[in-house]
Design a protein around this motif. Structure first.
Motif, short mmCIF file in Angstrom:
data_model
loop_
_atom_site.label_atom_id
_atom_site.label_comp_id
_atom_site.label_asym_id
_atom_site.label_seq_id
_atom_site.Cartn_x
_atom_site.Cartn_y
_atom_site.Cartn_z
N GLY A 1 1.02 -1.26 -0.05
CA GLY A 1 0.24 0.07 -0.29
C GLY A 1 0.58 1.50 -0.19
N LYS A 2 2.25 1.11 -0.70
CA LYS A 2 3.01 2.15 -0.89
C LYS A 2 3.37 2.55 -2.00
N LEU A 3 2.55 2.22 -3.11
CA LEU A 3 3.25 2.75 -3.80
C LEU A 3 3.30 4.03 -4.37
N LYS A 4 2.61 5.20 -3.96
CA LYS A 4 2.53 6.35 -4.54
C LYS A 4 2.34 7.47 -2.96
N ILE A 5 3.05 6.60 -1.97
CA ILE A 5 4.09 7.48 -1.05
C ILE A 5 5.69 7.35 -1.26
N VAL A 6 6.51 6.14 -2.35
CA VAL A 6 7.59 5.81 -1.75
C VAL A 6 7.81 6.55 -3.16
N PRO A 7 9.58 7.56 -2.69
CA PRO A 7 10.04 8.81 -4.13
C PRO A 7 10.84 7.95 -4.81
N PHE A 8 10.89 6.89 -4.91
CA PHE A 8 11.30 6.03 -6.04
C PHE A 8 10.38 3.88 -6.18
N LEU A 9 10.73 3.37 -7.38
CA LEU A 9 11.23 2.37 -6.85
C LEU A 9 12.26 1.69 -7.55
N ASN A 10 13.05 0.33 -6.76
CA ASN A 10 14.18 0.46 -7.07
C ASN A 10 14.61 0.13 -8.17
N GLN A 11 13.73 -1.23 -8.65
CA GLN A 11 13.76 -1.49 -10.47
C GLN A 11 14.20 -0.44 -10.87
N GLU A 12 12.91 0.58 -10.89
CA GLU A 12 13.86 1.57 -11.64
C GLU A 12 15.32 2.54 -11.87
N ILE A 13 15.74 2.66 -10.44
CA ILE A 13 16.22 2.98 -10.23
C ILE A 13 18.14 2.59 -10.53
N ALA A 14 17.77 1.07 -10.14
CA ALA A 14 19.10 0.45 -10.60
C ALA A 14 19.13 0.25 -12.06
N GLU A 15 18.07 0.08 -13.06
CA GLU A 15 18.38 0.04 -14.08
C GLU A 15 18.91 1.25 -14.05
N LYS A 16 18.49 2.65 -13.95
CA LYS A 16 19.11 3.33 -15.13
C LYS A 16 21.23 3.60 -14.35
N ARG A 17 20.93 2.53 -13.11
CA ARG A 17 22.59 2.53 -12.66
C ARG A 17 23.05 2.06 -13.96
N GLY A 18 22.16 1.03 -15.06
CA GLY A 18 22.82 -0.14 -15.53
C GLY A 18 22.87 -0.89 -15.15
N ALA A 19 22.64 -1.33 -13.53
CA ALA A 19 22.17 -2.87 -13.72
C ALA A 19 20.79 -3.54 -14.30
N ILE A 20 21.09 -4.98 -13.67
CA ILE A 20 20.35 -6.45 -14.22
C ILE A 20 19.59 -6.20 -13.01
N PHE A 21 17.95 -6.00 -12.93
CA PHE A 21 17.70 -6.05 -11.78
C PHE A 21 16.26 -7.83 -12.08
N LYS A 22 16.55 -8.45 -10.63
CA LYS A 22 16.25 -9.86 -10.96
C LYS A 22 15.18 -9.51 -9.71
N LYS A 23 14.22 -10.49 -10.47
CA LYS A 23 12.57 -10.73 -8.92
C LYS A 23 11.96 -12.27 -9.44
N HIS A 24 11.63 -12.58 -8.21
CA HIS A 24 10.83 -13.36 -8.09
C HIS A 24 9.61 -13.34 -7.28
N ARG A 25 9.03 -14.25 -7.27
CA ARG A 25 7.18 -13.77 -6.23
C ARG A 25 7.78 -12.59 -5.04
N ALA A 26 6.65 -11.93 -5.24
CA ALA A 26 6.05 -11.31 -4.14
C ALA A 26 6.22 -11.82 -2.01
N TYR A 27 7.30 -11.32 -1.72
CA TYR A 27 7.18 -11.39 -0.17
C TYR A 27 7.58 -12.75 0.15
N LYS A 28 8.57 -13.46 -1.43
CA LYS A 28 9.73 -14.55 -1.07
C LYS A 28 10.88 -14.66 -1.13
#
Length: 226
Positions: A168-195
């Motif tokens: 419930g924090k999508l509209k409160i956070v100042p940025f999204l981690n994946q977006e910033i990581a990818e702007k820095r040239g990283a390859i962002f990996k993810k699995h199922r939520a809360y696993k």
């Protein structure tokens, strides 16, 4: 034996709101428990030093081990009441740095140049940079000696957009981690939520969410024992 430096937030609220935030308790205690069991010691640092608030939501997800660690005088004194400030840290004393999460870190980790310099020196000494959940915010702006983002070209993970939505924090956070990581040239990996999910790429170890703190610690210890 060199120690491991645990980084905590000083942020007490979501900026622009009265909503309380702070350290996600289990991301510190569960990591530190594994580190202590392996025979390593830790120090606690925060951007300002001193008091570290606990995210009240994290108290809903405690277990017996988390509470036992939380109740120790050492954790309450050294982590929550008297965390070190960056000026007190000698990077040569540490083999790894670990950035804890809790939404508060999104405001006081990314632009703390003193902590970035500490992490860079640990990394240059063949140490490890590690994080869990929102703690990846502390890694985003670390650069190597050539001025290149240290995560550029690395596989990393952190708290995801879907997890922010579920929290419930999508509209409160100042940025999204994946977006910033990818702007820095990283390859962002993810699995199922809360696993539980952890990624290692060379000297960088990152965990996706609060349920990954133990796995980050275990992977770090595995590397240190090689």
């Amino acid at each position: 034996m060199k120690k491991i430096l645990v980084v905590l937030t000083n942020t007490t609220r979501y900026k622009g709101t009265n909503g309380a935030t702070g350290l996600w308790l289990g991301e510190a205690t569960e990591f530190v428990d594994i580190i202590h069991q392996a025979g390593y010691q830790v120090d606690y640092v925060s951007p300002k030093g001193g008091f570290v608030p606990i995210d009240p939501r994290s108290m809903k997800y405690v277990n017996k081990n988390i509470m036992e660690s939380y109740e120790t005088g050492d954790f309450q004194k050294r982590a929550l009441c008297n965390s070190l400030c960056p000026q007190q840290i000698n990077p040569d004393d540490y083999i790894a740095i670990y950035y804890t999460g809790g939404h508060g870190v999104m405001w006081d980790f990314p632009n703390n140049y003193e902590l970035q310099n500490i992490a860079q020196k640990i990394y240059n000494n063949n140490g490890f940079i590690t994080s869990v959940c929102h703690g990846i915010a502390g890694i985003f702006n670390i650069k190597d000696n050539n001025g290149k983002y240290i995560i550029d070209g690395h596989n990393v993970t952190g708290f995801t957009r879907s997890e922010e939505m579920l929290a419930g924090k999508l509209k409160i956070v100042p940025f999204l981690n994946q977006e910033i990581a990818e702007k820095r040239g990283a390859i962002f990996k993810k699995h199922r939520a809360y696993k539980e999910f952890v990624v290692q790429d060379r000297q960088i170890i990152t965990g996706q969410n609060p349920f990954s703190a133990k796995a980050v610690a275990e992977m770090l210890i595995s590397n240190l024992r090689k």
